[in-house]
Write a protein that holds these residues in place. Structure first.
Motif, PDB file in Angstrom:
ATOM      1  N   SER A 239       2.116  33.531  68.899  1.00 59.97           N
ATOM      2  CA  SER A 239       2.586  34.737  68.221  1.00 59.97           C
ATOM      3  C   SER A 239       1.425  35.562  67.683  1.00 59.97           C
ATOM      4  N   ALA A 240       1.713  36.836  67.478  1.00 57.97           N
ATOM      5  CA  ALA A 240       0.765  37.749  66.850  1.00 57.97           C
ATOM      6  C   ALA A 240       1.245  38.058  65.433  1.00 57.97           C
ATOM      7  N   LEU A 241       0.294  38.206  64.528  1.00 58.71           N
ATOM      8  CA  LEU A 241       0.591  38.570  63.136  1.00 58.71           C
ATOM      9  C   LEU A 241      -0.066  39.894  62.812  1.00 58.71           C
ATOM     10  N   ALA A 242       0.671  40.761  62.132  1.00 60.51           N
ATOM     11  CA  ALA A 242       0.143  42.085  61.780  1.00 60.51           C
ATOM     12  C   ALA A 242      -0.899  41.975  60.670  1.00 60.51           C
ATOM     13  N   VAL A 243      -1.933  42.785  60.802  1.00 54.80           N
ATOM     14  CA  VAL A 243      -3.004  42.852  59.810  1.00 54.80           C
ATOM     15  C   VAL A 243      -3.273  44.329  59.543  1.00 54.80           C
ATOM     16  N   THR A 244      -3.269  44.712  58.271  1.00 55.44           N
ATOM     17  CA  THR A 244      -3.650  46.081  57.936  1.00 55.44           C
ATOM     18  C   THR A 244      -4.723  46.054  56.847  1.00 55.44           C
ATOM     19  N   GLY A 245      -5.523  47.113  56.820  1.00 54.65           N
ATOM     20  CA  GLY A 245      -6.558  47.213  55.799  1.00 54.65           C
ATOM     21  C   GLY A 245      -7.380  48.458  56.028  1.00 54.65           C
ATOM     22  N   ASP A 246      -8.100  48.848  54.986  1.00 55.08           N
ATOM     23  CA  ASP A 246      -8.899  50.073  55.075  1.00 55.08           C
ATOM     24  C   ASP A 246     -10.348  49.798  55.457  1.00 55.08           C
ATOM     25  N   ASP A 247     -10.728  48.538  55.534  1.00 52.26           N
ATOM     26  CA  ASP A 247     -12.108  48.185  55.849  1.00 52.26           C
ATOM     27  C   ASP A 247     -12.111  47.368  57.148  1.00 52.26           C
ATOM     28  N   ALA A 248     -12.787  47.900  58.172  1.00 54.57           N
ATOM     29  CA  ALA A 248     -12.733  47.270  59.498  1.00 54.57           C
ATOM     30  C   ALA A 248     -13.339  45.870  59.473  1.00 54.57           C
ATOM     31  N   ALA A 249     -14.427  45.696  58.731  1.00 56.67           N
ATOM     32  CA  ALA A 249     -15.083  44.378  58.702  1.00 56.67           C
ATOM     33  C   ALA A 249     -14.176  43.355  58.029  1.00 56.67           C
ATOM     34  N   ALA A 250     -13.491  43.773  56.965  1.00 52.30           N
ATOM     35  CA  ALA A 250     -12.578  42.851  56.273  1.00 52.30           C
ATOM     36  C   ALA A 250     -11.424  42.457  57.195  1.00 52.30           C
ATOM     37  N   LYS A 251     -10.919  43.438  57.941  1.00 55.27           N
ATOM     38  CA  LYS A 251      -9.831  43.123  58.874  1.00 55.27           C
ATOM     39  C   LYS A 251     -10.313  42.144  59.946  1.00 55.27           C
ATOM     40  N   ALA A 252     -11.550  42.341  60.403  1.00 61.61           N
ATOM     41  CA  ALA A 252     -12.090  41.434  61.430  1.00 61.61           C
ATOM     42  C   ALA A 252     -12.229  40.020  60.878  1.00 61.61           C
ATOM     43  N   THR A 253     -12.628  39.911  59.614  1.00 56.10           N
ATOM     44  CA  THR A 253     -12.755  38.591  58.986  1.00 56.10           C
ATOM     45  C   THR A 253     -11.399  37.898  58.935  1.00 56.10           C
ATOM     46  N   VAL A 254     -10.382  38.651  58.569  1.00 56.67           N
ATOM     47  CA  VAL A 254      -9.038  38.066  58.463  1.00 56.67           C
ATOM     48  C   VAL A 254      -8.495  37.743  59.861  1.00 56.67           C
ATOM     49  N   ALA A 255      -8.796  38.602  60.817  1.00 52.77           N
ATOM     50  CA  ALA A 255      -8.351  38.331  62.196  1.00 52.77           C
ATOM     51  C   ALA A 255      -8.957  37.021  62.697  1.00 52.77           C
ATOM     52  N   GLU A 256     -10.220  36.813  62.368  1.00 47.62           N
ATOM     53  CA  GLU A 256     -10.891  35.580  62.793  1.00 47.62           C
ATOM     54  C   GLU A 256     -10.211  34.371  62.138  1.00 47.62           C
ATOM     55  N   LEU A 257      -9.917  34.488  60.855  1.00 44.15           N
ATOM     56  CA  LEU A 257      -9.229  33.393  60.160  1.00 44.15           C
ATOM     57  C   LEU A 257      -7.885  33.115  60.821  1.00 44.15           C
ATOM     58  N   ILE A 258      -7.127  34.177  61.070  1.00 45.76           N
ATOM     59  CA  ILE A 258      -5.795  34.015  61.672  1.00 45.76           C
ATOM     60  C   ILE A 258      -5.909  33.291  63.011  1.00 45.76           C
ATOM     61  N   GLY A 259      -6.951  33.613  63.768  1.00 45.29           N
ATOM     62  CA  GLY A 259      -7.165  32.958  65.058  1.00 45.29           C
ATOM     63  C   GLY A 259      -7.318  31.454  64.923  1.00 45.29           C
ATOM     64  N   THR A 260      -7.898  31.016  63.812  1.00 49.50           N
ATOM     65  CA  THR A 260      -8.089  29.565  63.610  1.00 49.50           C
ATOM     66  C   THR A 260      -6.801  28.884  63.154  1.00 49.50           C
TER      67      THR A 260
END
Ligand SMILES: NC(=O)c1ccc[n+]([C@@H]2O[C@H](COP(=O)([O-])OP(=O)(O)OC[C@H]3O[C@@H](n4cnc5c(N)ncnc54)[C@H](OP(=O)(O)O)[C@@H]3O)[C@@H](O)[C@H]2O)c1
Length: 222
Positions: free
Chosen positions: A148-169
């Motif tokens: 499944s995919a989970l939605a991620v929103t945020g105003d800072d691209a680097a922060a979103k990338a950090t959370v995306a990486e976490l979600i991947g794990t």
């Protein structure tokens, strides 16, 4: 691996902490009543978990997850979260949280209010539109056809990338759903908020998997 601080360690916080500890992250649990009430959970989650105060969880987390009833958001400590990525899992629920006119009128989002409370942190909205029992069961290895995919929103691209990486794990793909204000597209009452619910049993586990394409269509329909 990352140290993840949890402010709120109930259904969502406890579920995410278990996924994170199982994935090899260190987790620091906290709640309103103090670490003594979280020792059993920490023991159950294994050697990567410990119970702490809210201040300690905020201070020690490389990133910090806020999993409290929305009405408690102003009690999230500001100073130890400066410069950090903060994941907001909360939902505004007027029956529980009391009515807030700006939220009712759609002038702000709950994530926007948390970001305003934490002006020097990087708030990312995630995990708020999946029932905790489904979050516990729908994770799959990378590349699995029913991941499944989970939605991620945020105003800072680097922060979103950090959370995306976490979600991947944690067994999910991250889907970039835009800026923090776009979190309204998966707020309670929207189609994307019901995405993972079992079509028959609603809250019954395991829920249903949601691909990135399906999630994108649901978000677009909001
Ligand atoms: N349940 C779900 O499936 C789900 C799914 C998506 C999003 N959400 C949202 O996620 C948030 C958490 O929901 P939940 O179901 O996990 O709630 P929950 O099971 O009631 O857990 C809430 C946690 O927050 C802690 N807490 C409350 N006030 C606090 C404060 N001032 N400081 C620190 N910790 C505090 C509680 O600690 P004490 O017990 O010590 O007070 C508890 O550990 C809510 O905003 C909810 O709308 C829930």
């Amino acid at each position: 691996m990352t140290t993840i601080g949890f402010i709120g360690s109930g259904r969502v916080g406890g579920t995410l902490a278990r996924l994170a500890a199982d994935a090899g992250h260190d987790v620091v649990l906290s709640n309103s009543r103090g670490p003594g009430t979280l020792r059993d959970l920490a023991r159950d989650l294994g050697p990567r978990a410990r119970a702490a105060t809210v201040e300690e969880a905020a201070r020690d987390g490389d990133l910090v997850v806020v999993c409290v009833p929305f009405h408690a958001y102003r009690q999230v400590p500001v100073a130890p979260l400066r410069g950090k990525v903060v994941i907001d899992t909360t939902n505004y629920n007027p029956d529980r949280d009391g009515r807030l006119a700006d939220l009712d009128a759609g002038r702000v989002t709950s994530a926007g209010l948390l970001q305003a409370h934490l002006p020097e942190s990087f708030v990312v909205k995630a995990f708020s539109n999946i029932f905790h029992k489904h979050l516990a069961t729908l994770g799959r290895p990378a590349g699995a056809p029913d991941r499944s995919a989970l939605a991620v929103t945020g105003d800072d691209a680097a922060a979103k990338a950090t959370v995306a990486e976490l979600i991947g794990t944690l067994g999910y793909d991250a889907y970039d759903a835009g800026a923090l204000d776009d979190s309204r597209r998966f707020a309670p009452g929207t189609p994307a908020n019901h995405a993972y619910l079992d079509p028959e049993g609603m809250f019954a586990a395991p829920g249903r998997s949601v691909s990135a394409d399906r999630l994108a269509a649901l978000l677009a329909s909001a």
